[in-house]
Enzyme design. Structure first.
Site, PDB file in Angstrom:
ATOM      1  N   ARG A  45      -4.084   9.583 -23.549  1.00 58.48           N
ATOM      2  CA  ARG A  45      -5.383  10.085 -24.007  1.00 58.48           C
ATOM      3  C   ARG A  45      -6.268  10.122 -22.770  1.00 58.48           C
ATOM      4  NH1 ARG A  45     -10.055   7.306 -25.152  1.00 58.48           N
ATOM      5  NH2 ARG A  45     -11.624   8.671 -26.110  1.00 58.48           N
ATOM      6  N   ALA A  46      -6.774  11.315 -22.451  1.00 63.30           N
ATOM      7  CA  ALA A  46      -7.411  11.537 -21.155  1.00 63.30           C
ATOM      8  C   ALA A  46      -8.662  10.680 -20.989  1.00 63.30           C
ATOM      9  CB  ALA A  46      -7.773  13.012 -20.992  1.00 63.30           C
ATOM     10  N   ASP A  47      -8.820  10.145 -19.775  1.00 61.18           N
ATOM     11  CA  ASP A  47     -10.028   9.427 -19.398  1.00 61.18           C
ATOM     12  C   ASP A  47     -10.884  10.248 -18.442  1.00 61.18           C
ATOM     13  OD1 ASP A  47      -7.710   8.722 -17.536  1.00 61.18           O
ATOM     14  OD2 ASP A  47      -9.434   8.040 -16.366  1.00 61.18           O
TER      15      ASP A  47
ATOM     16  N   TYR B 222     -10.878   3.403 -21.381  1.00 63.99           N
ATOM     17  CA  TYR B 222     -12.038   3.082 -20.556  1.00 63.99           C
ATOM     18  C   TYR B 222     -13.350   3.219 -21.332  1.00 63.99           C
ATOM     19  CZ  TYR B 222      -9.126   3.802 -16.307  1.00 63.99           C
ATOM     20  OH  TYR B 222      -8.175   3.727 -15.334  1.00 63.99           O
TER      21      TYR B 222
ATOM     22  N   GLN C 159       0.924  -0.046  -7.868  1.00 63.52           N
ATOM     23  CA  GLN C 159       0.602  -1.149  -8.767  1.00 63.52           C
ATOM     24  C   GLN C 159       1.767  -1.493  -9.698  1.00 63.52           C
ATOM     25  OE1 GLN C 159      -2.814   0.873 -10.306  1.00 63.52           O
ATOM     26  NE2 GLN C 159      -4.218  -0.087  -8.870  1.00 63.52           N
TER      27      GLN C 159
ATOM     28  N   GLU D   7      -1.394   5.170 -22.526  1.00 68.77           N
ATOM     29  CA  GLU D   7      -2.713   4.771 -22.045  1.00 68.77           C
ATOM     30  C   GLU D   7      -3.860   5.351 -22.869  1.00 68.77           C
ATOM     31  OE1 GLU D   7      -2.334   4.093 -17.331  1.00 68.77           O
ATOM     32  OE2 GLU D   7      -2.563   6.192 -17.921  1.00 68.77           O
ATOM     33  N   HIS D   8      -4.904   4.502 -23.035  1.00 68.01           N
ATOM     34  CA  HIS D   8      -6.269   4.901 -23.388  1.00 68.01           C
ATOM     35  C   HIS D   8      -6.478   5.309 -24.834  1.00 68.01           C
ATOM     36  CE1 HIS D   8      -6.388   6.307 -18.905  1.00 68.01           C
ATOM     37  NE2 HIS D   8      -6.553   4.998 -18.996  1.00 68.01           N
TER      38      HIS D   8
ATOM     39  N   GLU E 165      -3.078   1.161 -19.811  1.00 62.54           N
ATOM     40  CA  GLU E 165      -4.500   0.869 -19.621  1.00 62.54           C
ATOM     41  C   GLU E 165      -5.186   1.087 -20.962  1.00 62.54           C
ATOM     42  OE1 GLU E 165      -5.879   3.515 -16.608  1.00 62.54           O
ATOM     43  OE2 GLU E 165      -5.288   2.206 -14.960  1.00 62.54           O
TER      44      GLU E 165
ATOM     45  N   GLN F   9       1.637   8.514 -12.737  1.00 65.64           N
ATOM     46  CA  GLN F   9       2.418   8.757 -13.946  1.00 65.64           C
ATOM     47  C   GLN F   9       2.950  10.191 -14.018  1.00 65.64           C
ATOM     48  OE1 GLN F   9      -0.611   7.311 -13.861  1.00 65.64           O
ATOM     49  NE2 GLN F   9      -0.197   5.224 -14.563  1.00 65.64           N
TER      50      GLN F   9
END
Length: 718
Positions: A560-562, A618, A330, A593-594, A615, A287
């Protein structure tokens, strides 16, 4: 209280007229000396002598919304005043009256809010839209009504004050680009050495403070391999990619991460022609790594050496003469380009306006192909005109197909650097706002900029352009940037990083209730990335909010950081990623994401998304943490129940609930079942069985199961 209309039309005449005046004045020669009048009052603190009821507060007159209003009690006299925040040179006041207007009133000015002078007065007001030229320096401006024209009170839809900053001497436009913009020409010695030096520093500096921009002047460069690490951008300075040719490569690989490219973020390549040494260039990214306006005279490999995983990317306005080798990618989105051919596809490959794209075949192979892109306008870019730097601002295209530059000179306009305030590390937010108020555009040089106040983009056609992934950090819980409900603002090429104090939002395009029609000249948001956590603790209620109609969001990653620093379910709390309230908004290349709740909330009518990658978070600790009433989990993409028309093509959501793999998600997508709400080519994937989806959209689509990481797909909904 009567109203002009229960559903007023989108605001056009007054705002467009004043914006046109500002734009025309801004084009006068003389750079910063000719400061363009801008809207100073929108969103500023406002008070009034009274208000009719709780639904008609004074703030409604400066919110940019033509459907809200301030109204007073039914008595004379009454007043409303706005605090501009600092003394300003005023040029115009526009009053948009409701049916209950003032027959007699004064426009008054003050520097301290106590002593007032009259700038305009009348006893024969006729209501409707009243535009008054005024002169004077003031921090406070008020409308003082002494005689009502009706039996009701005084009522204003909008109270707009225009002018230029009066605080200090005028800021200069133009100037040098600072130490982290590295400019080469074909005669520059040891170019490869300088490229390698920066790459060594940036190769694995995922959350470091280094920011770099390489600029290649037009000409031919031989034998180079420009390896591009984090927060590094490489660009040519011609009007066409073919003006700047590298006989060599611009390379992204994943040696730093064991051959896995799923964390190759935050870098870019733009406006160059490449003759790859071995016939194929390697651009193994995920990304926030755009490949724009490039001409590859050969093939392009999107996978890392050894074909380790890569997780999504973006190509626009580019020509690849040979094959694009997708291999382990992907998901990928390609827009308005030309390719020789495309090889392979894993889950979600989307093309719009791409000559040579594979035929529509989702889900096997997983190609979603649109013949054209509904509306597009390429990202502004720096170029040289002789020895003078300018910023080219491309024109809007409708139903675009192929590159914007392949048939001669691109369409658009060049703005001289003298029309930009060149922002360098250490510049305060107050200075940036002064430059904007003065009528200058902003060019951010590479660096990290801490903001103690919101940057306010109030002038139509303002360009805010970042080099080298310039990064804005709101330190004290403010929104980093707010754009007024005006035409044609261009935001491009920067990162907004949430600060440790929660911000209500990080970027807001248009105020709440924005009503203006911008179809002829929309605001564009391109390669603007949002991050909450990772570089340190960060918090925000929502990442990006789009209130203005017709906005184009072209390639964003809202994350949003994973992983990284300051990461945890509550540590970097951010419930919502991308919220759309405006109508006719188009997203091309949307990555979100997230987030703790909805990643995307779409409330506006006639929205369209071409390509979406998501995603789910997590780190959800258990099923209860994501429970949404009786629904298991928050959708990755939620269209409001009130929406009647919406359409999306090529949308995917993936889950990897590694903290609690037993979590179940009812669906990836949620939307009202109405004839005008349509989706094409949807998928959900459970990564290795860490959590599962029950359905794809609403209650449609088979559940995921097991650990095989096999997508569940829906070709058409409803």
């Amino acid at each position: 209280m009567p109203r002009l209309s229960d559903h007023p039309p989108r605001l056009t005449a007054t705002v467009l007229t004043t914006a046109l005046i500002a734009a025309l004045l801004a084009l006068l020669p003389g750079g910063a000396a000719q400061a363009a009048p801008v809207l100073l009052s929108q969103g500023r603190p406002v008070t009034a002598s009274s208000q009719e009821n709780a639904g008609t507060p004074a703030s409604a007159a400066v919110d940019g919304d033509n459907a809200t209003r301030w109204s007073s009690q039914f008595a004379d006299p009454q007043w409303i005043q706005v605090d501009l925040g600092a003394p300003a040179q005023l040029s115009q006041v526009v009053l948009r009256w409701e049916t209950a207007y003032a027959r007699a009133y004064r426009i008054e000015l003050s520097t301290d809010g106590a002593a007032w002078s009259t700038a305009y007065s009348t006893t024969t007001g006729t209501g409707a839209v009243a535009t008054h030229d005024v002169t004077g320096t003031a921090r406070y401006v008020r409308v003082y009504g002494t005689q009502r024209a009706t039996q009701w009170g005084y009522s204003l839809y909008e109270f707009q004050v225009f002018g230029t900053s009066g605080s200090g001497p005028a800021l200069p436009g133009g100037g040098d680009l600072g130490p982290n913009v590295i400019v080469f020409d074909p005669s520059t010695p040891n170019i490869q050495g300088r490229l390698d030096e920066v790459f060594r520093q940036q190769e694995s500096a995922q959350f470091g403070a280094g920011r770099y921009q390489f600029l290649f002047k037009p000409g031919t460069y031989n034998g180079l391999n420009a390896q591009i690490g984090f927060y590094t951008s490489v660009s040519g300075l011609g009007l066409s990619p073919d003006d700047t040719t590298i006989n060599g490569d611009v390379t992204v690989d994943a040696g730093w991460f064991g051959g896995n490219a799923t964390q190759n973020f935050w870098r870019s390549a733009e406006n160059l022609a490449l003759n790859p040494v071995n016939g194929t260039d390697r651009w193994a990214v995920s990304q926030a790594a755009p490949f724009r306006r490039m001409h590859v005279k050969g093939g392009l490999n999107l996978a890392p050496d050894g074909f380790g995983w890569a997780s999504g990317g973006y190509i626009a306005d580019s020509k690849i003469d040979g094959q694009v080798g997708n291999y382990s990618q992907q998901q990928w989105y390609t827009r308005d380009s030309s390719i020789g051919s495309w090889g392979n596809g894993v889950w979600n490959q989307v093309f719009s306006g791409v000559q040579g794209a594979p035929a529509q075949s989702f889900p096997n192979p997983p190609y979603t192909t649109l013949d054209t892109t509904p509306v597009s306008r390429e990202k502004p870019f720096l170029h040289l005109d002789g020895s003078e730097y300018k910023v080219f601002v491309p024109a809007k295209r409708e139903n675009a197909r192929g590159t914007s530059w392949g048939n001669g000179a691109p369409q658009g306009a060049s703005l001289p650097l003298s029309r930009f305030y060149v922002v360098k590390p250490g510049t305060t937010a107050a200075t940036m706002n002064q430059a904007l108020t003065q009528g200058l555009n902003l060019l951010f040089t590479p660096g990290v900029y801490h903001l103690d106040q919101t940057l306010r983009v109030n002038r139509a056609d303002t360009v805010v352009l970042g080099l080298g992934l310039a990064t804005l950090v709101p330190d004290n819980g403010v929104t980093a940037m707010k754009v007024a409900d005006v035409d044609g603002v261009r935001l491009a090429g920067f990162l907004i990083d949430a600060g440790p104090v929660a911000s209500p939002s990080l970027l807001e395009v248009g105020p709440v209730g924005a009503a203006t029609d911008h179809a002829a000249n929309p605001t564009t948001v391109q390669d603007v990335f949002i991050r909450v956590g990772g570089a340190g603790p960060g918090r925000a209620d929502v990442g990006m909010v789009v209130n203005s109609h017709d906005t184009i969001v072209d390639h964003t990653w809202i994350w949003r950081a994973d992983h990284g620093d300051g990461v945890g379910w509550e540590t970097n709390r951010a419930d919502y990623g991308f919220r759309v309230n405006g109508d006719d908004v188009l997203a091309t290349g949307l990555f979100v994401e997230h987030f703790n709740k909805y990643d995307v909330q779409w409330n506006g009518e006639r929205g369209r998304t071409v390509f979406y990658q998501n995603e789910k978070a997590y780190d959800a600790p258990d099923q209860a943490a994501i429970q949404n009433g009786s629904t298991k989990g928050y959708a990755a993409y939620k269209v409001a129940d009130s929406v009647t028309v919406h359409e999306g093509w090529g949308l995917g959501s993936y889950c990897y609930y590694n903290v609690d793999p037993t979590i179940r998600q009812d669906h990836g997508f949620q939307a009202p079942v109405k004839p005008g709400v349509k989706f094409h080519d949807l998928l959900v994937v459970s990564l290795g069985g860490k959590g599962q989806y029950e359905h794809v959209v609403n209650t449609t689509g088979a559940p995921t199961s097991g650990t095989s990481t096999t997508p569940s797909t829906v070709v058409s909904f409803p």
